[in-house]
Design a protein around this motif. Structure first.
Motif, PDB file in Angstrom:
ATOM      1  N   ASP A  44       0.824  -1.210   0.000  1.00  0.00           N
ATOM      2  CA  ASP A  44       0.000   0.000   0.000  1.00  0.00           C
ATOM      3  C   ASP A  44       0.854   1.254   0.000  1.00  0.00           C
ATOM      4  O   ASP A  44       0.362   2.331  -0.271  1.00  0.00           O
ATOM      5  CB  ASP A  44      -0.979   0.006   1.184  1.00  0.00           C
ATOM      6  CG  ASP A  44      -0.272  -0.146   2.518  1.00  0.00           C
ATOM      7  OD1 ASP A  44       0.664  -0.960   2.586  1.00  0.00           O
ATOM      8  OD2 ASP A  44      -0.649   0.538   3.481  1.00  0.00           O
TER       9      ASP A  44
ATOM     10  N   LEU B 250      -6.962  -6.377  -2.998  1.00  0.00           N
ATOM     11  CA  LEU B 250      -7.962  -6.598  -4.045  1.00  0.00           C
ATOM     12  C   LEU B 250      -7.358  -6.363  -5.425  1.00  0.00           C
ATOM     13  O   LEU B 250      -7.566  -7.139  -6.354  1.00  0.00           O
ATOM     14  CB  LEU B 250      -9.152  -5.643  -3.848  1.00  0.00           C
ATOM     15  CG  LEU B 250      -9.988  -5.860  -2.591  1.00  0.00           C
ATOM     16  CD1 LEU B 250     -11.020  -4.746  -2.458  1.00  0.00           C
ATOM     17  CD2 LEU B 250     -10.669  -7.222  -2.623  1.00  0.00           C
ATOM     18  N   GLU B 251      -6.593  -5.277  -5.519  1.00  0.00           N
ATOM     19  CA  GLU B 251      -6.001  -4.958  -6.803  1.00  0.00           C
ATOM     20  C   GLU B 251      -5.010  -6.042  -7.218  1.00  0.00           C
ATOM     21  O   GLU B 251      -4.905  -6.383  -8.396  1.00  0.00           O
ATOM     22  CB  GLU B 251      -5.303  -3.600  -6.716  1.00  0.00           C
ATOM     23  CG  GLU B 251      -5.296  -2.859  -8.023  1.00  0.00           C
ATOM     24  CD  GLU B 251      -4.811  -1.428  -7.846  1.00  0.00           C
ATOM     25  OE1 GLU B 251      -5.606  -0.522  -8.023  1.00  0.00           O
ATOM     26  OE2 GLU B 251      -3.620  -1.247  -7.510  1.00  0.00           O
TER      27      GLU B 251
ATOM     28  N   PRO C 126      -4.291  -2.054   4.326  1.00  0.00           N
ATOM     29  CA  PRO C 126      -5.665  -1.792   4.734  1.00  0.00           C
ATOM     30  C   PRO C 126      -6.636  -2.676   3.956  1.00  0.00           C
ATOM     31  O   PRO C 126      -6.303  -3.172   2.874  1.00  0.00           O
ATOM     32  CB  PRO C 126      -5.873  -0.319   4.388  1.00  0.00           C
ATOM     33  CG  PRO C 126      -4.836  -0.016   3.368  1.00  0.00           C
ATOM     34  CD  PRO C 126      -3.691  -0.938   3.637  1.00  0.00           C
ATOM     35  N   ASP C 127      -7.796  -2.840   4.493  1.00  0.00           N
ATOM     36  CA  ASP C 127      -8.920  -3.532   3.851  1.00  0.00           C
ATOM     37  C   ASP C 127      -8.722  -5.025   3.671  1.00  0.00           C
ATOM     38  O   ASP C 127      -9.535  -5.830   4.081  1.00  0.00           O
ATOM     39  CB  ASP C 127      -9.269  -2.913   2.481  1.00  0.00           C
ATOM     40  CG  ASP C 127      -9.661  -1.459   2.643  1.00  0.00           C
ATOM     41  OD1 ASP C 127     -10.443  -1.185   3.565  1.00  0.00           O
ATOM     42  OD2 ASP C 127      -9.163  -0.613   1.886  1.00  0.00           O
ATOM     43  N   MET C 128      -7.622  -5.395   3.040  1.00  0.00           N
ATOM     44  CA  MET C 128      -7.416  -6.826   2.894  1.00  0.00           C
ATOM     45  C   MET C 128      -5.981  -7.143   3.286  1.00  0.00           C
ATOM     46  O   MET C 128      -5.036  -6.691   2.649  1.00  0.00           O
ATOM     47  CB  MET C 128      -7.691  -7.252   1.451  1.00  0.00           C
ATOM     48  CG  MET C 128      -7.757  -8.750   1.288  1.00  0.00           C
ATOM     49  SD  MET C 128      -8.246  -9.200  -0.383  1.00  0.00           S
ATOM     50  CE  MET C 128      -8.498 -10.959  -0.187  1.00  0.00           C
ATOM     51  N   HIS C 129      -5.817  -7.890   4.346  1.00  0.00           N
ATOM     52  CA  HIS C 129      -4.501  -8.229   4.870  1.00  0.00           C
ATOM     53  C   HIS C 129      -3.776  -9.146   3.884  1.00  0.00           C
ATOM     54  O   HIS C 129      -4.409  -9.922   3.173  1.00  0.00           O
ATOM     55  CB  HIS C 129      -4.687  -8.932   6.223  1.00  0.00           C
ATOM     56  CG  HIS C 129      -3.432  -9.029   7.033  1.00  0.00           C
ATOM     57  ND1 HIS C 129      -2.546 -10.062   6.878  1.00  0.00           N
ATOM     58  CD2 HIS C 129      -2.926  -8.233   8.002  1.00  0.00           C
ATOM     59  CE1 HIS C 129      -1.541  -9.890   7.727  1.00  0.00           C
ATOM     60  NE2 HIS C 129      -1.753  -8.785   8.420  1.00  0.00           N
TER      61      HIS C 129
ATOM     62  N   SER D   9      -3.307  -2.565  -3.263  1.00  0.00           N
ATOM     63  CA  SER D   9      -4.172  -3.199  -2.270  1.00  0.00           C
ATOM     64  C   SER D   9      -4.277  -4.674  -2.601  1.00  0.00           C
ATOM     65  O   SER D   9      -3.952  -5.106  -3.704  1.00  0.00           O
ATOM     66  CB  SER D   9      -5.559  -2.565  -2.281  1.00  0.00           C
ATOM     67  OG  SER D   9      -6.254  -2.953  -3.447  1.00  0.00           O
TER      68      SER D   9
ATOM     69  N   ASN E 180       0.916  -6.101   5.890  1.00  0.00           N
ATOM     70  CA  ASN E 180       0.076  -5.159   6.612  1.00  0.00           C
ATOM     71  C   ASN E 180      -0.521  -4.122   5.676  1.00  0.00           C
ATOM     72  O   ASN E 180       0.055  -3.086   5.427  1.00  0.00           O
ATOM     73  CB  ASN E 180       0.929  -4.478   7.673  1.00  0.00           C
ATOM     74  CG  ASN E 180       0.112  -4.171   8.895  1.00  0.00           C
ATOM     75  OD1 ASN E 180      -1.057  -3.793   8.780  1.00  0.00           O
ATOM     76  ND2 ASN E 180       0.707  -4.337  10.057  1.00  0.00           N
TER      77      ASN E 180
ATOM     78  N   LEU F  24      -2.157 -11.763   4.372  1.00  0.00           N
ATOM     79  CA  LEU F  24      -2.422 -13.187   4.613  1.00  0.00           C
ATOM     80  C   LEU F  24      -3.741 -13.614   3.963  1.00  0.00           C
ATOM     81  O   LEU F  24      -3.864 -14.752   3.493  1.00  0.00           O
ATOM     82  CB  LEU F  24      -2.459 -13.480   6.113  1.00  0.00           C
ATOM     83  CG  LEU F  24      -1.107 -13.490   6.838  1.00  0.00           C
ATOM     84  CD1 LEU F  24      -1.302 -13.847   8.305  1.00  0.00           C
ATOM     85  CD2 LEU F  24      -0.141 -14.469   6.180  1.00  0.00           C
ATOM     86  N   GLU F  25      -4.710 -12.702   3.931  1.00  0.00           N
ATOM     87  CA  GLU F  25      -5.983 -13.016   3.266  1.00  0.00           C
ATOM     88  C   GLU F  25      -5.770 -13.189   1.766  1.00  0.00           C
ATOM     89  O   GLU F  25      -6.359 -14.064   1.136  1.00  0.00           O
ATOM     90  CB  GLU F  25      -6.991 -11.892   3.493  1.00  0.00           C
ATOM     91  CG  GLU F  25      -7.528 -11.802   4.897  1.00  0.00           C
ATOM     92  CD  GLU F  25      -8.440 -10.605   5.016  1.00  0.00           C
ATOM     93  OE1 GLU F  25      -9.631 -10.722   4.664  1.00  0.00           O
ATOM     94  OE2 GLU F  25      -7.949  -9.528   5.431  1.00  0.00           O
TER      95      GLU F  25
END
Lengths: 123, 661
Positions: free
Chosen positions: A9, A36-37, A57-60, A34, A55, A62-63
């Motif tokens: 990020d 998502l991107e 925002p919005d989507m870590h 990000s 680390n 690890l996710e």
């Protein structure tokens, strides 16, 4: 040409990572700011290796990693997790989620490229 | 090789990004302290603070700034100890975070100015806790479903009667290539409503889809046209209820962002210019084919282009506008600092944070604003006990307000403190030999306070500290084209108001003296400044010239041109000449004296009655004097026409040069 996706990020950090990998030669960089991107990029463009910050925002991170490993197309995609000093606890978690390699920032600029080259050659 | 050197080319990016993270840290900390740590949105804010610290730590480590890295790390660890599961327990003090953020800012400032790195060990070891609890090191990512914060937001959305809409977005290479990606879709949807959740979903092949859960206020629907961009959703189920006030979401980070509509507007203006040019092109082509060029058509195009360029210039200026909110947030930080130090209890209220001002004005206004705020808290607002004795609430109130009126923005700093003691200030002013009216009104009072050197510490106490550096405050604001005013009432408080221009243009300019006047020439217009001996000047056909680089440089005496008296330069043995115009056809502007380089704010002269050829605009010097800005290009033309006129009349012209225009 090898294609590498840099996910962070922080725009400055992305540029630092790319600067450290300049020596790799014939590499095209994609950037994602990000999680998502990052996932979107992977779905629309062929990518050989991902450098992933945790680390975000919005989507870590690890996710993101968990999602990639749940997707057949990205099961074996090399994913290098880059985290900041002090996050060492997350190493086990990242490797558990299927990270190919786990590196800690700050890395010496000369250290990153050989590790990445090794992964690319192995893949 | 040092990492700092390796990333040498990225240092500007580093500092700029650190500034952003510091700004969001400050904002989040203030919000957290103001709204309380147990409120629904606290978790998100704590996470934001974590993230900002984390990024600051990571970036500082990369560039080898060990002290910044250490401070950010220590703060992160401290917060982790204080908020093991993302919630800060109610009643916990956030002071170490405030202190650490300020320290980080100083660390970066030292690095930016190449000063020695700050010593931070004392701070780091002071805030280091007994062994940090191992549990819940990093905020763990949720496996699936809604996180606590997402669930809270969903609940809040339902409570205010929002409709919850699910959408799916499938990215395509073509879409991504033309900017319709997941972040763009997220941006669109977040303008439409509140995004509660976004999760990716596996599709066959390499495919992915993103599922958005969005809370839409009553009457809001997803535009049907978005289906073409790869978005799909089911028709809404109607369950409208009464909508309540919106819940403040997490604000975006403080970067200069340009809204798409503004850019579209600029593009439209450029489009108009393109059309004008093609009309011009057609006319020219007609003339090549032997046709006469219709002058009135040219005039019309010229007038049109003039208007279009003006619009475009204004449009570009608007892109530079930013909300004053961030500057206000910084003030909140300062208020807290000063109040704690002085034993005051002060509540900050803000109005009109969304008011937009030129980014440059906002930046430059910070220092004077800081001054006003600091004075208000340290001297204006009384201690709680004193306030109580005066029948006021214990907590003092400081209002920061901004409002726009036409091309000006008004910024106010108002306190409900003790007000300025008129008699004491007047008495002190008389002591210092200033002429003061018997009962000075607000304007006269401000005039005294802004007299350079007026204030002393002793007076500061008498006068609620308003005196300190007020002359600097006012001159800084004046240099920005702003005007300061004040009203005060004993026992009720004081209000300062600053009127500032919405946009401004700043240029480096050379100040020159001409016939007792100071004028400015924008530096970009200057080719060179040379010193000319009076006896080098040759008169050729009624025009003065000097030799310059093997050619002849026509000389324009500005003192004569503007018919200014006392042209001392005429008699001088040597005088400076500003070489302006093009390399091929330079013109020399003779002036009396150079008065230094200065950054000036350009203020256009809008009144047609004061429009003078050769004068582009005006500026105000720090001391309040008005200074005219010369239009070098027009002066060159003027010089050209003078020469031509002289040539035509065979050198017999005796008209005043300025009269030629």
């Amino acid at each position: 040409m090898t294609s590498i996706l840099v996910v962070d990020d922080s725009a400055t950090m992305r540029r630092m990572v790319m600067a450290a990998l300049r020596g790799l030669g014939d590499v095209g960089f994609h950037e994602a700011q990000s999680g998502l991107e990052a996932i979107e990029r992977l779905s629309v463009e062929p990518v050989d290796l991902v450098l992933l910050d945790l680390n975000m925002p919005d989507m870590h991170g690890l996710e993101v990693l968990r999602f990639l490993r749940s997707h057949r197309a990205f099961e074996t995609l090399p994913v290098v997790v880059l985290t900041t000093r002090g996050d060492e606890e997350s190493r086990a978690a990242a490797l558990g989620e299927g990270a190919t390699l786990y590196l800690t920032k700050p890395f010496a600029p000369g250290d990153l490229a050989p590790r990445v080259r090794e992964l690319l050659e192995r893949g | 090789m040092e990492p700092g050197q390796f990333f040498g080319g990225l240092m500007d990016d580093y500092f700029a990004e650190c500034d952003e993270h510091l700004a969001s840290l400050r904002r989040l900390l203030m919000e957290l302290e103001q709204d309380g740590v147990a409120r629904p949105f606290a978790e998100e804010r704590v996470r934001g603070i974590f993230r900002a610290l984390h990024t600051l730590k990571g970036l500082s480590g990369m560039v080898g700034f060990a002290e910044s890295e250490a401070v950010a790390h220590a703060l992160e660890e401290w917060l982790r100890g204080a908020a093991p599961d993302g919630f800060v327990p109610p009643g916990a003090s956030l002071d170490p975070l405030f202190e650490g953020t300020a320290l980080l800012e100083r660390c970066l400032q030292a690095r930016r100015t190449d000063a020695a790195p700050l010593e931070v060990d004392a701070f780091v070891s002071r805030i280091r806790r007994a062994p940090p609890e191992p549990a819940g090191a990093a905020p763990a990512p949720p496996a699936s479903g809604l996180t606590a914060a997402e669930a809270l937001r969903l609940e809040a959305a339902r409570a205010r009667g929002d409709r919850v809409q699910e959408l799916e977005f499938v990215p395509t290479p073509e879409g991504v290539a033309r900017g319709v990606g997941v972040e763009a879709v997220r941006g669109r949807l977040s303008e439409l409503g509140e995004i509660l959740q976004v999760v990716p979903r596996v599709l066959p092949g390499r495919g992915v889809a993103f599922r958005f859960v969005v809370a839409l206020a009553e009457g809001r629907d997803v535009p049907e046209g978005w289906r073409a961009d790869g978005l799909s959703w089911e028709a809404p189920r109607a369950e409208p209820r009464e909508a309540a006030a919106p819940v403040p979401g997490a604000a975006a980070s403080n970067v200069v962002r340009v809204g798409l509509p503004r850019l579209d507007e600029l593009l439209r203006m450029v489009g108009e210019l393109v059309i004008s040019r093609s009309r011009l092109n057609d006319l020219l082509r007609g003339s090549w084919n032997g046709g006469a060029v219709p002058l009135d058509a040219l005039e019309e195009i010229n007038a049109g282009m003039e208007r279009q360029l003006r619009d475009l210039r204004e449009g570009v200026m608007r892109v530079r506008l930013v909300a004053v909110g961030e500057a206000f947030e910084r003030m909140r930080f300062v208020v807290r600092d000063v109040a704690v130090g002085a034993g005051k209890d002060v509540r900050v209220e803000m109005r009109g944070q969304d008011t937009e001002l030129d980014k440059l004005v906002v930046e430059r206004m910070l220092e004077p604003l800081l001054h006003l705020v600091r004075n208000a808290v340290s001297h204006g607002i009384e201690r709680p006990a004193e306030r109580e004795a005066a029948g006021k609430p214990r907590q003092g109130r400081l209002l920061l307000a901004a409002s726009a009126a036409g091309e000006r923005v008004r910024v106010e700093v108002a306190d409900d403190g003790r007000g300025i003691d008129r008699d004491a200030v007047a008495a002190r002013a008389r002591e210092q030999g200033l002429a003061v009216a018997e009962a000075p009104d607000d304007a006269a009072l401000l005039e005294i306070l802004c007299t350079p050197g007026f204030s002393t510490r002793e007076v500061a106490d008498l006068a609620s500290g308003r005196g300190i550096g007020m002359d600097v405050v006012r001159s800084t604001l004046r240099a920005l084209g702003g005007e300061l005013s004040m009203s005060t009432e004993a026992g009720r408080g004081t209000r300062f108001a600053v009127e500032l221009p919405l946009t401004l243009m700043i240029v480096d300019a050379l100040l020159v003296r001409i016939g007792g006047q100071t004028m400015a020439v924008p530096q970009p217009a200057l080719l060179e400044v040379i010193q000319v001996e009076a006896d080098e000047v040759v008169t050729l056909e009624n025009n003065e010239v000097v030799r310059y680089r093997g050619k002849v440089l026509p000389l324009l005496r500005l003192g004569r041109l503007f018919a200014l008296d006392g042209d001392e330069g005429e008699a001088r043995a040597s005088f400076p000449v500003l070489v302006v115009g093009s390399e091929a056809q330079p013109t020399g502007l003779a002036v009396d004296r150079l008065a230094g380089l200065r950054e000036i704010v350009v203020r256009p002269l809008a009144d047609p009655l004061v429009a003078v050829p050769g004068i582009a605009a005006a500026t105000e010097l720090g001391d309040g004097r008005v200074c005219l800005i010369l239009d070098a290009a027009e002066l060159v033309q003027l010089g050209q026409r003078m020469r031509e006129a002289a040539a035509v009349s065979g050198g017999a012209s005796s008209r005043s040069p300025a009269g030629v225009a």
